[in-house]
Write a protein that holds these residues in place. Structure first.
Motif, PDB file in Angstrom:
ATOM      1  N   TYR A 497      -2.194  15.668   0.601  1.00  0.00           N
ATOM      2  CA  TYR A 497      -1.546  14.423   1.026  1.00  0.00           C
ATOM      3  C   TYR A 497      -0.695  13.850  -0.110  1.00  0.00           C
ATOM      4  N   TYR A 498       0.595  13.663   0.170  1.00  0.00           N
ATOM      5  CA  TYR A 498       1.517  13.060  -0.790  1.00  0.00           C
ATOM      6  C   TYR A 498       1.586  11.544  -0.561  1.00  0.00           C
ATOM      7  N   ALA A 499       1.963  11.169   0.652  1.00  0.00           N
ATOM      8  CA  ALA A 499       2.109   9.751   0.992  1.00  0.00           C
ATOM      9  C   ALA A 499       0.740   9.150   1.284  1.00  0.00           C
ATOM     10  N   LEU A 500       0.562   7.874   0.891  1.00  0.00           N
ATOM     11  CA  LEU A 500      -0.734   7.220   1.064  1.00  0.00           C
ATOM     12  C   LEU A 500      -0.523   5.714   1.218  1.00  0.00           C
ATOM     13  N   ALA A 501      -1.263   5.119   2.161  1.00  0.00           N
ATOM     14  CA  ALA A 501      -1.175   3.668   2.359  1.00  0.00           C
ATOM     15  C   ALA A 501      -2.508   3.149   2.880  1.00  0.00           C
ATOM     16  N   TYR A 502      -2.735   1.865   2.654  1.00  0.00           N
ATOM     17  CA  TYR A 502      -3.972   1.187   3.081  1.00  0.00           C
ATOM     18  C   TYR A 502      -3.770   0.631   4.489  1.00  0.00           C
ATOM     19  N   LEU A 503      -4.681   0.997   5.422  1.00  0.00           N
ATOM     20  CA  LEU A 503      -4.591   0.517   6.800  1.00  0.00           C
ATOM     21  C   LEU A 503      -5.628  -0.558   7.078  1.00  0.00           C
ATOM     22  N   SER A 504      -6.872  -0.333   6.656  1.00  0.00           N
ATOM     23  CA  SER A 504      -7.950  -1.297   6.862  1.00  0.00           C
ATOM     24  C   SER A 504      -9.015  -1.026   5.799  1.00  0.00           C
ATOM     25  N   PRO A 505     -10.034  -1.902   5.670  1.00  0.00           N
ATOM     26  CA  PRO A 505     -11.059  -1.657   4.643  1.00  0.00           C
ATOM     27  C   PRO A 505     -11.764  -0.315   4.769  1.00  0.00           C
ATOM     28  N   SER A 506     -11.688   0.304   5.935  1.00  0.00           N
ATOM     29  CA  SER A 506     -12.381   1.585   6.123  1.00  0.00           C
ATOM     30  C   SER A 506     -11.432   2.736   6.435  1.00  0.00           C
ATOM     31  N   GLN A 507     -10.105   2.468   6.406  1.00  0.00           N
ATOM     32  CA  GLN A 507      -9.161   3.510   6.821  1.00  0.00           C
ATOM     33  C   GLN A 507      -7.941   3.557   5.905  1.00  0.00           C
ATOM     34  N   LEU A 508      -7.467   4.793   5.660  1.00  0.00           N
ATOM     35  CA  LEU A 508      -6.231   5.040   4.937  1.00  0.00           C
ATOM     36  C   LEU A 508      -5.279   5.803   5.849  1.00  0.00           C
ATOM     37  N   VAL A 509      -3.985   5.702   5.563  1.00  0.00           N
ATOM     38  CA  VAL A 509      -2.978   6.505   6.266  1.00  0.00           C
ATOM     39  C   VAL A 509      -2.378   7.447   5.238  1.00  0.00           C
ATOM     40  N   ALA A 510      -2.316   8.744   5.559  1.00  0.00           N
ATOM     41  CA  ALA A 510      -1.836   9.732   4.595  1.00  0.00           C
ATOM     42  C   ALA A 510      -0.886  10.696   5.284  1.00  0.00           C
ATOM     43  N   GLY A 511       0.075  11.210   4.523  1.00  0.00           N
ATOM     44  CA  GLY A 511       1.058  12.145   5.070  1.00  0.00           C
ATOM     45  C   GLY A 511       1.174  13.380   4.211  1.00  0.00           C
ATOM     46  N   THR A 512       1.339  14.531   4.855  1.00  0.00           N
ATOM     47  CA  THR A 512       1.479  15.802   4.149  1.00  0.00           C
ATOM     48  C   THR A 512       2.714  16.520   4.654  1.00  0.00           C
ATOM     49  N   SER A 513       2.985  17.715   4.165  1.00  0.00           N
ATOM     50  CA  SER A 513       4.219  18.430   4.493  1.00  0.00           C
ATOM     51  C   SER A 513       4.050  19.319   5.723  1.00  0.00           C
ATOM     52  N   GLY A 514       5.075  19.328   6.581  1.00  0.00           N
ATOM     53  CA  GLY A 514       5.184  20.286   7.671  1.00  0.00           C
ATOM     54  C   GLY A 514       4.074  20.269   8.683  1.00  0.00           C
ATOM     55  N   ASP A 541       7.060  11.314   2.252  1.00  0.00           N
ATOM     56  CA  ASP A 541       6.908  11.080   0.818  1.00  0.00           C
ATOM     57  C   ASP A 541       6.308   9.713   0.530  1.00  0.00           C
ATOM     58  N   TYR A 542       6.615   8.737   1.378  1.00  0.00           N
ATOM     59  CA  TYR A 542       6.063   7.389   1.211  1.00  0.00           C
ATOM     60  C   TYR A 542       5.718   6.823   2.584  1.00  0.00           C
ATOM     61  N   ILE A 543       4.609   6.100   2.633  1.00  0.00           N
ATOM     62  CA  ILE A 543       4.196   5.383   3.843  1.00  0.00           C
ATOM     63  C   ILE A 543       3.921   3.937   3.452  1.00  0.00           C
ATOM     64  N   HIS A 544       4.380   3.023   4.276  1.00  0.00           N
ATOM     65  CA  HIS A 544       4.066   1.605   4.066  1.00  0.00           C
ATOM     66  C   HIS A 544       3.529   1.034   5.371  1.00  0.00           C
ATOM     67  N   VAL A 545       2.476   0.225   5.276  1.00  0.00           N
ATOM     68  CA  VAL A 545       1.886  -0.422   6.451  1.00  0.00           C
ATOM     69  C   VAL A 545       2.317  -1.886   6.441  1.00  0.00           C
ATOM     70  N   THR A 546       2.948  -2.352   7.524  1.00  0.00           N
ATOM     71  CA  THR A 546       3.439  -3.722   7.599  1.00  0.00           C
ATOM     72  C   THR A 546       2.298  -4.678   7.934  1.00  0.00           C
ATOM     73  N   SER A 547       2.602  -5.969   7.954  1.00  0.00           N
ATOM     74  CA  SER A 547       1.580  -6.979   8.221  1.00  0.00           C
ATOM     75  C   SER A 547       1.012  -6.877   9.630  1.00  0.00           C
ATOM     76  N   ASN A 548       1.788  -6.308  10.574  1.00  0.00           N
ATOM     77  CA  ASN A 548       1.271  -6.120  11.931  1.00  0.00           C
ATOM     78  C   ASN A 548       0.830  -4.680  12.187  1.00  0.00           C
ATOM     79  N   ASN A 549       0.517  -3.956  11.101  1.00  0.00           N
ATOM     80  CA  ASN A 549      -0.053  -2.604  11.152  1.00  0.00           C
ATOM     81  C   ASN A 549       0.887  -1.549  11.719  1.00  0.00           C
ATOM     82  N   ASN A 550       2.189  -1.797  11.661  1.00  0.00           N
ATOM     83  CA  ASN A 550       3.141  -0.732  11.966  1.00  0.00           C
ATOM     84  C   ASN A 550       3.313   0.142  10.724  1.00  0.00           C
TER      85      ASN A 550
END
Length: 659
Positions: A497-514, A541-550
């Motif tokens: 996983y390259y991209a990483l972002a915080y979604l909730s206290p128990s969850q992360l969002v991650a992205g990898t290649s292909g 390469d990058y993930i961002h989670v907005t205030s409304n979880n988009n």
């Protein structure tokens, strides 16, 4: 003397004993107290004594002492009042008023109160004209310098600088180590271990020059403060004007809504009038018809009544034959063919009832609609959120640290607030490390945590914890920031996983290649809970989670930006026009108002729905390989450039700045 009393009461009074200062001393925090009061207070503070410091009774700030091994009495004794306090004490303190009318010292000893006319700078005594002649006749004092007693300025200038400890000793030396003017006795007793002691004559030009320079600096600061006050006042005027304009807009909006409600009211009232008018017209026509029928019935009644009462059988039968039978069933009693007759009938029961106008409404629904009515939103925008603002470089952080094997390459940045200290956290790709930078007076600090491999993106978990993606080790590490970085845990993942972002206290969002245009939602053990299809981004390469979880996802190899919900529904795809082509998309963040900031060799600003707003930073702002981006709580913008983090603040407009 009202001014002197006000100064004495408000500025020359010790807050400990609430009396006018006696032998005042000033601490590093610029608070002043009686020497004896401060000594008593310090002796009641064992923690401060152990720390070899003098605590301030007002603000609790500690003042370091020059000679920690000496007794507490000497700690306080080495303190001096500020020049301002000492000057006020000299001019307005106790005895200042009496000094205006000085008494001859010789006459005073004889019980007389003769007004003095002269003052001897060596004897430091006042003399009347007669006693001055005696003073000048004595061989040991005939050469003393004498000035007019009424000239306070000259007296002050000629006053001998005497030691407060050794009252009969003149101060002739200056200890540079202790920053104190001393006499020879003090020098031989208390300053034997000091390395740098000079004569007062040698130090006076240096001190005068230092104070002159300080005065120049103070003058510049005064001018700056004055300009800042003017600027702030203009801001107040602008804020008040802006507030009034917003209030006017709100009132106009309310008026437009009210006018709309009034139009709807008029439409309903007009409809009531039209419907009621139609019904009234129908009923009035029926009344007219009934009146005509009633007149015909009246005529027939009178005609028949006359025939019955005339006692003329011929007339009676004539009427009878003309009107026919009037029985309710209209039948001939003798079954003979009916003779011609006129029959009036009016069946009221078989006529349709006239329509009734009604007004129906759902009051609960109406109240709910009114409560949900939004005239608009009022929000305070500042920093980059104010789209009319201009970026200004505030400071630059050099993240090169001792022990770096290569030049730092900063992939990502975030800012935490740890115990009131702003801590900048960066992922150094080239040196396999997570670095924290913070300033604690007087020096900045850079600390680093070595990782197993190359770190990529940082996810802020809280104000003291972050998670970092380490793709080539198939790891996500969590780090506690104290503000030094301390490894908390290592999460093993099934993918790189390259991209990483915080979604909730128990969850992360991650992205990898292909991985079929998808990003994964993980729990804190690295388990994949769900995969989300982004539609077009194959290598996030990058993930961002907005205030409304988009989710907003960027990929350096494409020229568009994608946003999806956490359920995978498309929100927008930003595809710029030819003249705004994007290349190498990197970091993403959002402002307090929801605007999106995207790094693409520059920093561009989009609306929450993906519409272009402006170029915030360009190559003219000296951006060298920008990648990571974030905003802190004060709307300062942090952008990684090479091995630096550039921090920008925003001003409203150029013409409002004070130059």
């Amino acid at each position: 003397m009202a001014t002197a009393k006000k100064l004495t009461d408000n500025h020359l009074t010790c807050v400990i004993c609430t009396e006018v200062f006696t032998d005042p001393v000033t601490l590093e925090c610029n608070h002043t107290f009686c020497k004896s009061c401060l000594l008593k207070y310090t002796n009641t503070q064992p923690d401060a004594i152990q720390a070899k410091c003098i605590p301030c009774p007002s603000c609790r700030q500690l003042t370091k002492v020059t000679n920690p091994v000496s007794p507490v009495e000497e700690w306080v004794g080495q303190l001096k009042p500020s020049h301002v306090i000492q000057g006020l004490m000299d001019d307005f303190g106790p005895g200042a008023e009496a000094a205006d009318v000085n008494i001859c010292i010789v006459c005073k000893q004889q019980g007389k109160t003769t007004r003095a006319t002269s003052w001897c700078s060596v004897c430091d005594d006042f003399f009347c004209d007669g006693c001055l002649k005696m003073h000048n006749m004595i061989p040991t004092s005939r050469d003393h310098e004498v000035v007019d007693a009424s000239d306070a300025t000259k007296r002050k200038a000629k006053h001998r600088f005497m030691c407060k400890t050794h009252k009969d000793k003149q101060i002739e030396l200056f200890c540079k180590d202790c920053r104190m003017a001393i006499c020879h006795t003090c020098c031989s007793i208390k300053h034997r271990k000091c390395d740098d002691v000079d004569t007062l004559d040698s130090m006076t030009p240096i001190v005068r020059e230092h104070l002159s320079n300080q005065n120049q600096e103070l003058k510049i600061k005064m001018t700056t403060s004055e300009n800042n006050i003017i600027f702030r006042k203009s801001q107040i005027k602008e804020i008040n004007s802006n507030a009034q304009n917003i209030k006017d807009d709100i009132r106009k909006t309310r008026q437009a809504v009210v006018e709309m409600v009034l139009r709807k009211e008029k439409q309903l009232l007009d409809k009531v009038d039209r419907s009621s008018g139609e019904h009234l017209h129908t009923i009035q026509a029926e009344i007219k018809s009934q009146e005509i029928e009633m007149q015909m019935y009246q005529q027939q009644y009178e005609f028949t009544a006359n025939a019955v009462t005339s006692n003329c059988e011929r007339d009676m039968y004539a009427v009878y034959e003309s009107v026919g039978e009037t029985s309710t069933d209209n039948r001939d009693t003798d079954n003979r063919p009916a003779m011609g007759r006129v029959v009036f009938t009016h069946d009221m029961d078989n006529r349709p009832a006239p329509g009734r106008v009604v007004f129906t409404h759902d009051m609960d629904k109406l109240i709910e609609a009114v409560e949900e009515l939004q005239l608009g939103k009022v929000a305070v925008v500042r920093g980059v959120s104010d789209r009319q603002s201009t970026p200004v470089l505030h400071h630059t952080i050099d993240c090169e640290a001792d022990g770096d094997k290569e030049d730092p390459c900063l992939c990502d940045v975030t800012v935490l607030t740890v115990d009131g200290i702003n801590v900048t956290v960066v992922a150094d790709y080239n040196n396999n490390s997570l670095k924290t930078y913070y300033t604690s007076k007087p020096n900045p600090h850079v600390n680093q945590l070595l990782l197993s491999n190359l770190p990529c993106q940082i996810a802020k978990l809280s104000e003291s914890q972050v998670a970092v993606s380490v793709p080539w080790s198939k790891q996500i590490v969590t780090v506690n920031v104290t503000p030094e970085p301390v490894l908390l845990s290592t999460i093993k993942t099934s993918k790189e996983y390259y991209a990483l972002a915080y979604l909730s206290p128990s969850q992360l969002v991650a992205g990898t290649s292909g991985q079929s245009h998808s990003v994964d939602i993980l729990d804190m053990t690295g388990k994949i809970l769900k995969s989300i299809n982004t539609g077009v981004v194959r290598n996030p390469d990058y993930i961002h989670v907005t205030s409304n979880n988009n989710l907003i996802v960027s990929e350096r190899g494409v020229s568009y930006l994608v946003s999806v919900t956490s359920e995978g529904e498309a929100v927008f795809t930003y595809t710029p026009t030819v003249d705004r082509t994007l290349t190498r998309l990197w970091g993403i963040t959002t402002t307090s108002t929801g605007d999106i900031l995207l790094v693409s060799y520059k920093v561009i600003q989009l609306t929450e729905s993906g519409q272009f707003v402006r170029d915030v930073l360009t190559q003219q702002d000296d951006l060298v390989y920008p990648r990571g981006i974030c905003l802190d709580g004060d709307e300062f913008l942090y952008v990684t450039c090479d091995h630096y983090v550039k921090v920008f603040t925003f001003v409203q407009s150029v013409h409002n700045q004070i130059t």
